[in-house]
Design a protein around this motif. Structure first.
Motif, short mmCIF file in Angstrom:
data_model
loop_
_atom_site.label_atom_id
_atom_site.label_comp_id
_atom_site.label_asym_id
_atom_site.label_seq_id
_atom_site.Cartn_x
_atom_site.Cartn_y
_atom_site.Cartn_z
N MET A 1 17.04 55.29 61.45
CA MET A 1 17.37 54.86 62.80
C MET A 1 18.58 53.93 62.75
N THR A 2 19.31 53.89 63.85
CA THR A 2 20.46 53.00 63.96
C THR A 2 20.50 52.41 65.37
N ARG A 3 21.16 51.26 65.47
CA ARG A 3 21.49 50.66 66.76
C ARG A 3 22.76 49.86 66.55
N GLY A 4 23.86 50.37 67.10
CA GLY A 4 25.15 49.73 66.81
C GLY A 4 25.45 49.84 65.32
N ASP A 5 25.76 48.69 64.70
CA ASP A 5 26.03 48.71 63.26
C ASP A 5 24.82 48.32 62.42
N LEU A 6 23.65 48.23 63.05
CA LEU A 6 22.41 48.02 62.31
C LEU A 6 21.84 49.37 61.90
N SER A 7 21.27 49.44 60.73
CA SER A 7 20.62 50.67 60.30
C SER A 7 19.37 50.33 59.50
N TRP A 8 18.39 51.20 59.60
CA TRP A 8 17.13 50.97 58.92
C TRP A 8 16.38 52.28 58.77
N ARG A 9 15.36 52.25 57.93
CA ARG A 9 14.44 53.37 57.77
C ARG A 9 13.06 52.88 58.17
N MET A 10 12.32 53.77 58.81
CA MET A 10 11.05 53.35 59.40
C MET A 10 10.02 54.44 59.24
N ALA A 11 8.78 54.05 59.06
CA ALA A 11 7.68 55.01 58.95
C ALA A 11 6.57 54.59 59.91
N PHE A 12 6.24 55.50 60.84
CA PHE A 12 5.17 55.26 61.80
C PHE A 12 3.91 55.96 61.32
N PRO A 13 2.77 55.26 61.26
CA PRO A 13 1.53 55.96 60.88
C PRO A 13 1.25 57.10 61.85
N PRO A 14 0.68 58.20 61.36
CA PRO A 14 0.35 59.30 62.27
C PRO A 14 -0.59 58.82 63.37
N GLN A 15 -0.45 59.40 64.56
CA GLN A 15 -1.36 59.06 65.66
C GLN A 15 -2.80 59.29 65.23
N ARG A 16 -3.66 58.42 65.72
CA ARG A 16 -5.08 58.42 65.42
C ARG A 16 -5.36 57.96 64.01
N GLN A 17 -4.34 57.62 63.23
CA GLN A 17 -4.55 56.99 61.93
C GLN A 17 -3.94 55.59 61.91
N ASP A 18 -3.46 55.13 63.06
CA ASP A 18 -2.89 53.79 63.13
C ASP A 18 -3.90 52.78 63.67
N MET A 19 -5.16 53.22 63.85
CA MET A 19 -6.23 52.34 64.35
C MET A 19 -5.78 51.66 65.64
N ASP A 20 -5.28 52.47 66.56
CA ASP A 20 -4.85 51.98 67.87
C ASP A 20 -3.77 50.91 67.75
N ASN A 21 -2.80 51.18 66.89
CA ASN A 21 -1.62 50.34 66.68
C ASN A 21 -1.91 49.00 65.99
N LEU A 22 -3.10 48.86 65.42
CA LEU A 22 -3.35 47.67 64.59
C LEU A 22 -2.72 47.83 63.21
N ILE A 23 -2.51 49.06 62.78
CA ILE A 23 -1.79 49.31 61.54
C ILE A 23 -0.31 49.43 61.90
#
Length: 212
Positions: free
Chosen positions: A115-137
């Motif tokens: 992902m990028t925003r302007g000159d910031l860049s990063w890599r990100m991993a989102f837990p699969p839905q229903r495995q994120d414990m309702d976004n607590l993970i």
């Protein structure tokens, strides 16, 4: 292995989100930018060294993205909840070894996306839905170079503690331990999933932002 990077406040629009933050924390977040290709944009508020608050909302200037917007912003239940008012929806943890962590977690870690925003860049991993414990993970992030917090002025508000409630609290605790985040979230049993951020404003008043 990992530590809190930022907390995420969802809103129907950035203006609604910014007004909510100003009302509760006494200071308005500053403009961030667009997440091109992801259908979102944000505003940010520095919470001291290495930690910040992100206000995120669908970006009306972008077409619908090819994948679901991050943090369940396309979920009908969340969209309905945000009709009432903005709310805390997630948190993100920072790690310098994202690929190694995801390789160890396998499919439970989610897909790594750039992902990028302007000159910031990063890599990100989102837990699969229903495995994120309702976004607590949390989603995991690895910044490429300096992160967003390093560019934010200090609001003098501080994140004091993150708390979580869940009916399967032991499963949440185990998933956090896999990511080296045992101490990041204070957990307790509860009938429903709930994320709470306790903050201290610049004037010393303590407030809580919650997912419900």
């Amino acid at each position: 292995m990992a530590e809190i990077d930022h907390i995420v406040l969802g809103a129907r629009s950035l203006e609604e989100g910014a007004a909510f933050v100003e009302r509760h924390l006494g200071i308005r977040p500053r403009p961030g930018g667009q997440h091109l290709g992801f259908g979102t944009h944000n505003m940010l508020l520095g919470l001291g060294r290495g930690v910040y608050l992100e206000v995120i909302a669908p970006d009306p200037a972008q077409p619908d993205p090819p994948r679901a917007r991050p943090f369940d912003l396309d979920d009908p239940a969340l969209r309905q909840a945000l009709e009432a008012e903005p709310r805390l929806i997630a948190w993100v943890a920072r790690t310098p070894v994202l690929e190694a962590v995801i390789a160890r977690l396998g499919h439970r870690g989610g897909e790594v996306v750039a992902m990028t925003r302007g000159d910031l860049s990063w890599r990100m991993a989102f837990p699969p839905q229903r495995q994120d414990m309702d976004n607590l993970i949390p989603a995991l992030i690895q910044w490429q170079g300096e992160g967003a917090s390093s560019r934010l002025p200090d609001s003098h508000a501080r994140l004091l503690q993150l708390e979580g409630e869940h009916p399967e609290v032991d499963a949440v605790r185990a998933a956090l331990a896999e990511r080296g985040l045992e101490e990041a979230l204070k957990l307790r049993p509860g009938p429903h999933a709930r994320l709470v951020a306790r903050l201290r404003r610049a004037d010393g008043v303590e407030v809580a932002l919650a997912s419900g």
